[in-house]
Design a protein around this motif. Sequence first.
Motif: not given
Lengths: 133, 133
Positions: A102-111, B24-26, B28-33
Motif C-alpha cells: 500500500h505504502l509503495a503504491a502511494v509513494q509511487a503515485a505521489e512520485r 504499468a499503470g497499476l 504506480e498504484g491501485d486504480a479504478t476503471v
Amino acid sequence: MSGTDQLSAVFSALADPTRRVILAGLAEGDATVTELTARLPISMPAVSRHLKVLEGATLISRTRSGKWRASHLEAAPLREAADWIERYREFWDTSLTRLDAHLAAVQAAERAGVTTEHDLGRPAHSTTDLEEP
Amino acid sequence: MSGTDQLSAVFSALADPTRRVILAGLAEGDATVTELTARLPISMPAVSRHLKVLEGATLISRTRSGKWRASHLEAAPLREAADWIERYREFWDTSLTRLDAHLAAVQAAERAGVTTEHDLGRPAHSTTDLEEP
DNA sequence: CATACATTTAACGCACTCGTTAAATGAATG
DNA sequence: CATTCATTTAACGAGTGCGTTAAATGTATG
C-alpha cells in the motif's frame, strides 16, 4: 496479426503451449517439420503454421538444406520479453506485506502525481495517454 | 479460453499492448476503471473487459470499496513467466558464435538422444510426445 | 523425366478476441 | 426512494487463431 509490435508478437507466440514445446525441442537442436511433428499430437500442416508464427516473431529462423528445412532457435527476442517482465520483479520478489504494498503504491503515485485509491472520488482526468516506457 | 493453463493465460494477457499499459499503470498504484479509462484511448467497457482478462490470469485482483472497484497488481504469475523465459537465457546471453551454437546443439542432442541436423535423412519417429518441463 | 519425399498452401469450421454502443446492475446520496 | 454515479453485461461485427483434410509446390533420386 498485421502491424503488431515485436513484444506483442513474442508474448502471443509464447501463449500457445504447443509453440512452447516446439521452442523447448529446438533448444536441444535444430529440427525439421517432420521431426517436430513426430513428437507432437497434431498434423504436419498445423506444426508448419506454428513455425510460421514463431518465425514471424523471429523466435526461430529456417534454412533450406536440400530437401529439408531446418528450424533454428533464435532466442534474442526473449530477452526483450524477459526485460519487460523483470521490471515487475520487485512486486513479487520482495516480501511485501499488504501495508508495505500500500505504502509503495502511494509513494509511487505521489512520485508520479497520479491519483490513488485515497481520492478515488475525484478521478484523474489526465489527457495524456499512458505509454509503455 | 476455458481450460487454458496458467502460463498460457499469462502470456496471452501480456500479448496485448493495452493490457501491458494497464499493468504499468497499476504498478504506480491501485486504480479504478474510470481512472484507467481516462488514460486510455478506448471505451470503459473495453477497459473493463481487459481487466477481466487480467483477473482471469490472476495478474490483478479487485476489491469493492463502496461505489468503486479498485484494481490491484498481482505480479506473482509474472514470476512463472519469467522463470520459463529464463531457461533460454543461455541462448541469447552468451556470445555464441554460429559454430558454438552448432556444437551446443549437437551436444544437447547427444545428451538427449535426439536426432539433429546431421541426420535429417532419418527423422526421429519417436512415439513419446514432447512435454514442458 | 517420372516418381517419391518434405513441406507449404488452400479451404473449411469453430471458437475466441477486441472494439463499439445501448442497456442492465450495484451502491451511495439528496 | 428516486436519482446519480461507477461498473458490468449484452449484442453486434470484423478479424484472428488453431485444428482438420486435400491439393499444390520444391527438391532429390531411380
